[in-house]
Design a protein around this motif. Structure first.
Motif, PDB file in Angstrom:
ATOM      1  N   VAL A  15      -3.259  21.178   9.033  1.00 29.80           N
ATOM      2  CA  VAL A  15      -2.159  20.912   8.091  1.00 29.80           C
ATOM      3  C   VAL A  15      -0.933  20.429   8.848  1.00 29.80           C
ATOM      4  O   VAL A  15      -0.331  19.404   8.509  1.00 29.80           O
ATOM      5  CB  VAL A  15      -1.836  22.177   7.260  1.00 29.80           C
ATOM      6  N   PRO A  26       0.339  19.082  -0.544  1.00 27.20           N
ATOM      7  CA  PRO A  26      -0.949  19.556  -0.026  1.00 27.20           C
ATOM      8  C   PRO A  26      -2.130  18.661  -0.383  1.00 27.20           C
ATOM      9  O   PRO A  26      -3.015  18.452   0.464  1.00 27.20           O
ATOM     10  CB  PRO A  26      -1.092  20.943  -0.668  1.00 27.20           C
ATOM     11  N   VAL A  29      -2.370  15.942   2.080  1.00 24.77           N
ATOM     12  CA  VAL A  29      -2.859  16.435   3.372  1.00 24.77           C
ATOM     13  C   VAL A  29      -4.383  16.533   3.329  1.00 24.77           C
ATOM     14  O   VAL A  29      -5.070  16.086   4.246  1.00 24.77           O
ATOM     15  CB  VAL A  29      -2.213  17.791   3.735  1.00 24.77           C
ATOM     16  N   ALA A  30      -4.916  17.098   2.240  1.00 27.12           N
ATOM     17  CA  ALA A  30      -6.374  17.217   2.103  1.00 27.12           C
ATOM     18  C   ALA A  30      -7.029  15.841   2.112  1.00 27.12           C
ATOM     19  O   ALA A  30      -8.069  15.637   2.762  1.00 27.12           O
ATOM     20  CB  ALA A  30      -6.721  17.966   0.816  1.00 27.12           C
ATOM     21  N   ASP A  39     -12.146  17.243   7.717  1.00 29.86           N
ATOM     22  CA  ASP A  39     -12.184  18.243   6.654  1.00 29.86           C
ATOM     23  C   ASP A  39     -13.251  19.304   6.886  1.00 29.86           C
ATOM     24  O   ASP A  39     -13.448  20.169   6.053  1.00 29.86           O
ATOM     25  CB  ASP A  39     -12.368  17.586   5.294  1.00 29.86           C
ATOM     26  N   LEU A  42     -12.099  22.875   6.317  1.00 26.19           N
ATOM     27  CA  LEU A  42     -11.544  23.237   5.013  1.00 26.19           C
ATOM     28  C   LEU A  42     -12.561  24.122   4.293  1.00 26.19           C
ATOM     29  O   LEU A  42     -13.186  23.708   3.335  1.00 26.19           O
ATOM     30  CB  LEU A  42     -11.274  21.978   4.160  1.00 26.19           C
ATOM     31  N   THR A  46      -9.412  23.428  -1.692  1.00 26.55           N
ATOM     32  CA  THR A  46      -7.963  23.275  -1.818  1.00 26.55           C
ATOM     33  C   THR A  46      -7.254  24.594  -2.090  1.00 26.55           C
ATOM     34  O   THR A  46      -6.095  24.746  -1.752  1.00 26.55           O
ATOM     35  CB  THR A  46      -7.609  22.256  -2.917  1.00 26.55           C
ATOM     36  N   LEU A  49      -6.316  25.841   1.102  1.00 24.59           N
ATOM     37  CA  LEU A  49      -5.284  24.967   1.643  1.00 24.59           C
ATOM     38  C   LEU A  49      -3.902  25.363   1.128  1.00 24.59           C
ATOM     39  O   LEU A  49      -2.946  25.452   1.894  1.00 24.59           O
ATOM     40  CB  LEU A  49      -5.604  23.514   1.287  1.00 24.59           C
ATOM     41  N   TYR A  50      -3.789  25.639  -0.170  1.00 20.68           N
ATOM     42  CA  TYR A  50      -2.493  26.030  -0.730  1.00 20.68           C
ATOM     43  C   TYR A  50      -2.024  27.361  -0.146  1.00 20.68           C
ATOM     44  O   TYR A  50      -0.829  27.541   0.105  1.00 20.68           O
ATOM     45  CB  TYR A  50      -2.558  26.083  -2.262  1.00 20.68           C
ATOM     46  N   PHE A  53      -0.477  26.583   3.191  1.00 15.47           N
ATOM     47  CA  PHE A  53       0.871  26.041   3.033  1.00 15.47           C
ATOM     48  C   PHE A  53       1.879  27.165   2.775  1.00 15.47           C
ATOM     49  O   PHE A  53       2.965  27.175   3.358  1.00 15.47           O
ATOM     50  CB  PHE A  53       0.917  25.025   1.881  1.00 15.47           C
TER      51      PHE A  53
END
Length: 187
Positions: A15, A26, A29-30, A39, A42, A46, A49-50, A53
């Motif tokens: 990130v 975000p 970014v993904a 990825d 990951l 997502t 991912l959040y 962040f």
């Protein structure tokens, strides 16, 4: 003495690395990580991912630049990396690249327990993996050759590493199978 703090996950480093290109939400970014074939770290999609962040923002590694609402869509929060985040990214990458650690790949776990199987079944499973590795190396090499023309070199290194690791694993499995078959014929 100041406490040394590094990103807790490879995803957090990804990130922050993406945000070096400039502020973005975000989902961008993904998208960038997927476009660069980065990825693979990951794991939770997502949602994870959040959470990253939020954690990085709480720690002061990222900051909110603002929000915008594209049409009738939900509001998008735009983040940027802070100076502290740049230092954290630098230290985290330094540690990832320079410090060898014992990793626990699934294959190693399987090999530790391989003696639980009949020797014929064990060798058959290794042969199956060897064939899968050989196919994977061919597919990855072809994909890498197609990408080589248009991408900066640093974006290809991870894929080249994957090919090299699969080739090394295939060579080792070939050797291990020869040893297993040799010892079975002698026993």
């Amino acid at each position: 003495m100041a406490e040394r703090r590094t990103a807790t996950t490879v995803l957090a480093l990804g990130v922050m690395s993406a945000l070096l290109e400039g502020p973005m939400p975000p989902y961008e970014v993904a998208r960038l990580l997927r476009a660069r074939h980065q990825d693979g770290f990951l794991p939770g999609g997502t949602g994870t991912l959040y959470n990253v962040f939020q954690d990085l923002t709480k720690r002061g590694s990222l900051e909110v630049v603002g929000t915008f609402r594209p049409g009738a869509r939900p509001a998008r929060t735009v983040y940027r990396i802070t100076d502290a985040g740049c230092r954290e990214l630098h230290q985290g990458l330094h540690d990832l690249i320079t410090v060898p650690v014992k990793e626990f790949p699934r294959l190693r776990a399987g090999l530790v327990m391989l003696s639980s199987l009949h020797p014929d079944e064990a060798t058959e499973l290794l042969r199956t993996r060897l064939l899968a590795l050989q196919r994977s190396v061919g597919v990855r090499r072809n994909a890498l050759e197609r990408r080589c023309a248009g991408e900066p070199r640093q974006f290809l290194l991870a894929d080249e590493y994957d090919v090299a690791i699969h080739e090394a694993e295939a060579a080792w499995i070939t050797f291990a199978l020869e040893q297993l078959l040799s010892s079975a014929s002698q026993g």
